[in-house]
Scaffold this motif. Sequence first.
Motif, PDB file in Angstrom:
ATOM      1  N   ARG A  97      -0.220 -10.091  -3.631  1.00 21.93           N
ATOM      2  CA  ARG A  97      -0.714  -8.720  -3.706  1.00 21.93           C
ATOM      3  C   ARG A  97       0.503  -7.860  -4.048  1.00 21.93           C
ATOM      4  NH1 ARG A  97      -5.917  -8.074  -1.310  1.00 21.93           N
ATOM      5  NH2 ARG A  97      -6.915 -10.110  -1.467  1.00 21.93           N
ATOM      6  N   ASN A  99       1.135  -4.807  -5.111  1.00 25.15           N
ATOM      7  CA  ASN A  99       1.326  -3.474  -4.548  1.00 25.15           C
ATOM      8  C   ASN A  99       1.762  -3.551  -3.085  1.00 25.15           C
ATOM      9  OD1 ASN A  99       0.665  -2.273  -6.966  1.00 25.15           O
ATOM     10  ND2 ASN A  99      -1.410  -1.724  -6.371  1.00 25.15           N
ATOM     11  N   ALA A 169      -7.865  -2.116  -4.494  1.00 24.98           N
ATOM     12  CA  ALA A 169      -7.707  -1.390  -5.764  1.00 24.98           C
ATOM     13  C   ALA A 169      -6.279  -0.859  -5.859  1.00 24.98           C
ATOM     14  CB  ALA A 169      -8.757  -0.305  -5.889  1.00 24.98           C
ATOM     15  N   ASP A 170      -6.125   0.457  -6.010  1.00 30.14           N
ATOM     16  CA  ASP A 170      -4.786   1.027  -6.176  1.00 30.14           C
ATOM     17  C   ASP A 170      -4.196   1.546  -4.868  1.00 30.14           C
ATOM     18  OD1 ASP A 170      -6.453   3.174  -5.797  1.00 30.14           O
ATOM     19  OD2 ASP A 170      -5.624   4.394  -7.421  1.00 30.14           O
ATOM     20  N   ARG A 171      -4.783   1.164  -3.728  1.00 30.49           N
ATOM     21  CA  ARG A 171      -4.341   1.672  -2.427  1.00 30.49           C
ATOM     22  C   ARG A 171      -3.780   0.546  -1.549  1.00 30.49           C
ATOM     23  NH1 ARG A 171      -6.025   7.319  -1.741  1.00 30.49           N
ATOM     24  NH2 ARG A 171      -6.996   7.805  -3.730  1.00 30.49           N
ATOM     25  N   ARG A 205      -0.808   5.265  -2.716  1.00 28.10           N
ATOM     26  CA  ARG A 205      -1.620   5.126  -3.929  1.00 28.10           C
ATOM     27  C   ARG A 205      -0.685   4.782  -5.075  1.00 28.10           C
ATOM     28  NH1 ARG A 205      -3.361   8.477  -8.018  1.00 28.10           N
ATOM     29  NH2 ARG A 205      -2.555  10.340  -7.004  1.00 28.10           N
ATOM     30  N   PHE A 206      -1.050   3.756  -5.855  1.00 30.32           N
ATOM     31  CA  PHE A 206      -0.194   3.231  -6.913  1.00 30.32           C
ATOM     32  C   PHE A 206      -0.721   3.592  -8.296  1.00 30.32           C
ATOM     33  CE2 PHE A 206       1.137   0.796  -3.343  1.00 30.32           C
ATOM     34  CZ  PHE A 206       2.418   0.328  -3.625  1.00 30.32           C
ATOM     35  N   ARG A 207       0.184   3.712  -9.239  1.00 30.62           N
ATOM     36  CA  ARG A 207      -0.161   3.808 -10.647  1.00 30.62           C
ATOM     37  C   ARG A 207       0.870   3.023 -11.449  1.00 30.62           C
ATOM     38  NH1 ARG A 207       0.792   9.143 -12.245  1.00 30.62           N
ATOM     39  NH2 ARG A 207       2.351   8.655 -13.820  1.00 30.62           N
ATOM     40  N   ASP A 208       0.388   2.096 -12.266  1.00 25.07           N
ATOM     41  CA  ASP A 208       1.268   1.285 -13.115  1.00 25.07           C
ATOM     42  C   ASP A 208       2.342   0.566 -12.305  1.00 25.07           C
ATOM     43  OD1 ASP A 208      -0.185   2.249 -15.285  1.00 25.07           O
ATOM     44  OD2 ASP A 208       1.206   3.906 -15.648  1.00 25.07           O
ATOM     45  N   GLY A 209       1.962   0.093 -11.113  1.00 21.66           N
ATOM     46  CA  GLY A 209       2.875  -0.727 -10.321  1.00 21.66           C
ATOM     47  C   GLY A 209       3.860   0.038  -9.466  1.00 21.66           C
ATOM     48  N   GLU A 212       2.611   6.441  -6.512  1.00 19.70           N
ATOM     49  CA  GLU A 212       2.384   7.776  -7.057  1.00 19.70           C
ATOM     50  C   GLU A 212       2.145   8.807  -5.958  1.00 19.70           C
ATOM     51  OE1 GLU A 212      -0.238   9.863 -10.576  1.00 19.70           O
ATOM     52  OE2 GLU A 212      -1.157   8.221  -9.472  1.00 19.70           O
TER      53      GLU A 212
END
Length: 231
Positions: A97, A99, A169-171, A205-209, A212
């Motif tokens: 995982r 992130n 997801a992105d969290r 919260r992630f964006r593009d690895g 963010e």
Amino acid sequence: MTFVQVIDCRTSKYSEMNRLLDAWVEQTEGKRTATHSLVGRDHTEPDHYVEIIEFPSYEKAMSNSNLPETNRIFEEMVSLCDGMPTFTDLDVVREDRLNKATARRFFDEVASDGRLSLVDELFLTDYRHHDVGKEAASVIGTEPLKSDIADWRQAFDFRFTLDSELAEADRVCIRWTWRATHRGTFMDVPPTGRQVEMTGVTEFRFRDGRIEEAWWTYDRLGLLRQLGVSV
């Protein structure tokens, strides 16, 4: 050992298939052993679908397959497919995982070890920081974050213990315990040398690895009481 079943099928009736999957989730509530389900559609062949179902073990997967609801829904699913679905059974031998790994690096290498140079590697430049202990609703940018970490590190010699981690997801959400020795001035409180402890939760919260945005919740008033402050 985690077990994964991959179901590969072709159908031009996915809306009906989707309703069927919803029915299975409803009918097996409290009985199913599946922990995660993901359905993907082939980007180049719209009638080609793959479902990935995760179980705690092979034995749990077999228990799930033996549910009457599973057998009934499977028969209906086959009737919607263009041909017989294929099954691939997988024992998971590695799971990353990514992130979660980045979030752990922040706690271990940046916060606890003080490697502030890594902030620009792990966080986006437009990072937004929400802190229950700050008056501002959010702080933007990595420089304020570096300054904040430096302030905490000059006041305390501390380490984080990560008690639980959840990723979706992105969290990434982490429940942590912070243990420290009060070595420097903190919120006008001179160093006491006291051993203190605090628990909290951080959601990233992630964006593009990269990170963010983050929300920090912890008991700052409880910390002040441990330092002898009447609040």
